[in-house]
Design a protein around this motif. Structure first.
Motif, short mmCIF file in Angstrom:
data_model
loop_
_atom_site.label_atom_id
_atom_site.label_comp_id
_atom_site.label_asym_id
_atom_site.label_seq_id
_atom_site.Cartn_x
_atom_site.Cartn_y
_atom_site.Cartn_z
N GLY A 260 6.18 15.55 9.50
CA GLY A 260 5.93 14.82 8.26
C GLY A 260 6.29 13.35 8.41
O GLY A 260 6.68 12.89 9.49
N TYR A 261 6.12 12.63 7.32
CA TYR A 261 6.38 11.19 7.29
C TYR A 261 7.46 10.93 6.25
O TYR A 261 7.52 11.62 5.23
N ALA A 262 8.30 9.94 6.51
CA ALA A 262 9.28 9.49 5.50
C ALA A 262 9.23 7.98 5.42
O ALA A 262 9.10 7.30 6.46
N ASP B 270 4.74 16.11 -2.24
CA ASP B 270 4.36 14.96 -1.43
C ASP B 270 4.63 13.68 -2.21
O ASP B 270 4.12 13.52 -3.33
N PHE B 271 5.40 12.76 -1.65
CA PHE B 271 5.72 11.54 -2.42
C PHE B 271 4.47 10.73 -2.75
O PHE B 271 4.47 9.94 -3.69
N ALA B 272 3.39 10.94 -1.97
CA ALA B 272 2.15 10.18 -2.20
C ALA B 272 1.12 10.99 -3.00
O ALA B 272 0.00 10.50 -3.21
N ALA C 268 -9.04 12.82 0.23
CA ALA C 268 -7.60 12.59 0.09
C ALA C 268 -7.35 11.15 0.48
O ALA C 268 -8.12 10.56 1.25
N ILE C 269 -6.29 10.58 -0.03
CA ILE C 269 -6.09 9.14 0.08
C ILE C 269 -6.01 8.66 1.53
O ILE C 269 -5.55 9.38 2.41
N GLU C 270 -6.47 7.44 1.76
CA GLU C 270 -6.41 6.86 3.11
C GLU C 270 -4.98 6.54 3.50
O GLU C 270 -4.59 6.69 4.65
N GLY C 271 -4.20 6.10 2.53
CA GLY C 271 -2.85 5.65 2.84
C GLY C 271 -2.89 4.27 3.46
O GLY C 271 -3.97 3.73 3.75
N PRO C 272 -1.73 3.67 3.69
CA PRO C 272 -1.67 2.28 4.15
C PRO C 272 -1.66 2.13 5.67
O PRO C 272 -1.45 1.03 6.17
N LEU C 273 -1.91 3.21 6.43
CA LEU C 273 -1.62 3.15 7.86
C LEU C 273 -2.85 3.31 8.75
O LEU C 273 -2.74 3.50 9.95
N PHE C 274 -4.05 3.22 8.16
CA PHE C 274 -5.27 3.25 8.96
C PHE C 274 -5.45 1.92 9.67
O PHE C 274 -5.15 0.86 9.12
N ARG D 209 6.17 8.38 13.01
CA ARG D 209 5.79 6.97 12.88
C ARG D 209 4.38 6.75 13.41
O ARG D 209 3.92 7.46 14.31
N TYR D 210 3.73 5.72 12.89
CA TYR D 210 2.34 5.41 13.25
C TYR D 210 2.26 4.19 14.14
O TYR D 210 2.93 3.18 13.88
N SER D 211 1.39 4.27 15.17
CA SER D 211 1.18 3.10 16.02
C SER D 211 0.68 1.94 15.17
O SER D 211 0.10 2.14 14.10
N ASN E 116 9.18 11.49 1.11
CA ASN E 116 8.65 12.33 2.19
C ASN E 116 7.23 12.79 1.94
O ASN E 116 6.84 13.08 0.80
N ARG E 117 6.48 12.88 3.04
CA ARG E 117 5.16 13.48 3.02
C ARG E 117 5.17 14.69 3.95
O ARG E 117 5.81 14.66 4.99
N PRO E 118 4.42 15.73 3.61
CA PRO E 118 4.29 16.86 4.53
C PRO E 118 3.47 16.46 5.76
O PRO E 118 2.75 15.45 5.72
N ALA E 119 3.57 17.24 6.84
CA ALA E 119 2.81 16.97 8.06
C ALA E 119 1.32 16.95 7.74
O ALA E 119 0.81 17.84 7.04
N HIS E 120 0.63 15.94 8.28
CA HIS E 120 -0.78 15.77 7.96
C HIS E 120 -1.50 15.00 9.06
O HIS E 120 -0.87 14.30 9.86
N ILE E 121 -2.81 15.12 9.09
CA ILE E 121 -3.68 14.37 10.00
C ILE E 121 -4.76 13.71 9.16
O ILE E 121 -5.37 14.35 8.30
N HIS E 122 -4.98 12.41 9.41
CA HIS E 122 -5.94 11.63 8.61
C HIS E 122 -7.32 11.61 9.24
O HIS E 122 -7.44 11.56 10.47
N PHE E 123 -8.34 11.51 8.38
CA PHE E 123 -9.73 11.37 8.85
C PHE E 123 -10.51 10.39 7.99
O PHE E 123 -10.32 10.33 6.77
N GLY F 291 0.81 -1.22 0.00
CA GLY F 291 0.00 0.00 0.00
C GLY F 291 0.84 1.27 0.00
O GLY F 291 0.37 2.34 -0.38
N LEU F 292 2.07 1.14 0.45
CA LEU F 292 2.98 2.30 0.42
C LEU F 292 3.44 2.55 -1.01
O LEU F 292 3.50 3.69 -1.48
N ILE F 293 3.72 1.47 -1.72
CA ILE F 293 4.20 1.62 -3.08
C ILE F 293 3.08 2.10 -4.01
O ILE F 293 3.31 2.91 -4.91
C1 MBD Z 1 1.54 8.02 5.23
O1 MBD Z 1 1.53 8.53 6.48
C2 MBD Z 1 0.51 8.34 4.42
O2 MBD Z 1 -0.42 9.13 4.94
C3 MBD Z 1 0.46 7.87 3.11
C4 MBD Z 1 -0.65 8.26 2.24
C5 MBD Z 1 1.45 7.06 2.64
C6 MBD Z 1 2.48 6.73 3.46
C7 MBD Z 1 2.53 7.21 4.75
#
Ligand code: MBD
Ligand code: FE
Length: 289
Positions: free
Chosen positions: A193-195, A246-248, A99-105, A159-161, A214-221, A67-69
């Motif tokens: 941000g996230y890397a 944003d890499f994503a 905006a995308i969920e990303g792989p970390l929900f 990093r995400y729990s 890299n991703r900029p600082a963000h909060i998911h919903f 999901g990251l790729i």
């Molecule tokens: C993240 O934190 C993220 O939100 C996305 C979309 C991809 C990788 C890491």
């Protein structure tokens, strides 16, 4: 024994079957296999290159980074673009940009009524104290009571729990049920941000592509309400140098919040606030189902 040309082999691979199977799966697989045959032939992919790719895919799957790729190669945003296009064709009233969920929900975060601290019980705060608040609305501007707002963000190290062994389950992940006026609010800190993890299969490919991760600082919903369309989105913190890089490919106009530093503490005591803090106001607008 059968001898095939490449084209004959492709035709057989794409048509061979002894049972009905699933026609849609067969159709999509045929197309992908055809495109890969073409890629190997057109680019004269060597055996070493081919097997290196297979080995990388195996590591990618084992690492849980598929999901990251997909995010890094633009597929997740493509899905959003296509949903936006479908809305436009149907002339469906737009809500908050998705905006995308990303792989970390992670589903199943603890539920609170109307307000919560994401950083429950953590003193001192891990960063700039922030309260984000607002309402869930429908596209007619009516408040949505009893909506469920899932919110999650990275810790102070990005990093995400659940994906980081050093964090407790559901750390910085909560679910909030909106009040009768559609309101929600939560306290946390402004995440960095996230890397992508260095040395991981995703990093391997990105290094080879000469791309950063890299991703900029963000909060998911993730906002769910009966009779309305589920909204998956993210808000971004202004001023981040990766906002437009944003890499994503997940940042969007309308999702960069305004920070209100120096907001007085009065009325925020239930969130443990006793000094001026940074407020963010944001309403989520949900489309009709
Ligand atoms: C993240 O934190 C993220 O939100 C996305 C979309 C991809 C990788 C890491
Ligand atoms: Fe994220």
């Amino acid at each position: 024994m059968a001898e095939y040309t490449a084209q004959q082999l492709l035709d057989i691979v794409n048509t061979v079957h002894v049972a009905e199977g699933n026609a849609r799966v067969r159709q999509i697989t045929q197309r992908i296999v055809t495109d890969l045959f073409r890629t190997i032939e057109d680019l004269d992919v060597t055996p070493d290159e081919f097997w290196a790719g297979v080995g990388w895919l195996t590591r990618l799957g084992a690492s849980g980074q598929t999901g990251l790729i997909t995010a890094g190669l633009g597929f997740d945003r493509l899905i959003d673009i296509r949903m936006d296009e479908a809305d436009e064709r149907a002339q469906r009233a737009a809500g908050t940009p998705r905006a995308i969920e990303g792989p970390l929900f992670v589903a199943g975060a603890p539920l609170s009524e109307r307000e919560v601290r994401l950083d429950e019980g953590e003193e001192p705060p891990r960063g700039e104290v922030v309260v984000m608040e607002g309402r869930v609305l429908d596209t007619a501007g009516q408040p949505v009571a009893g909506a469920l707002v899932d919110v999650w963000h990275a810790n102070e190290l990005g990093r995400y729990s659940h994906f980081d062994p050093d964090q407790a389950p559901y750390h910085l992940r909560r679910k909030i049920r909106t009040g009768a006026d559609g309101s929600y609010r939560f306290r946390s800190f402004i995440p960095p941000g996230y890397a992508i993890p260095p040395g991981s299969p995703t990093a391997e490919l990105f290094d080879a592509l000469g791309r950063h991760g890299n991703r900029p600082a963000h909060i998911h919903f993730l906002v769910v309400a009966e009779g309305l369309r589920t909204l998956t989105t993210q808000v971004n913190i202004p001023g981040d140098s990766f906002l437009d890089d944003d890499f994503a490919f997940a940042t969007r106009d309308g999702l960069v919040v305004t920070l209100e530093p120096g907001t007085p503490a009065a009325g925020y005591e239930s969130l443990g606030i006793s000094a001026p803090f940074t407020r963010v106001r944001f309403d989520f607008v949900l489309q009709k189902a």
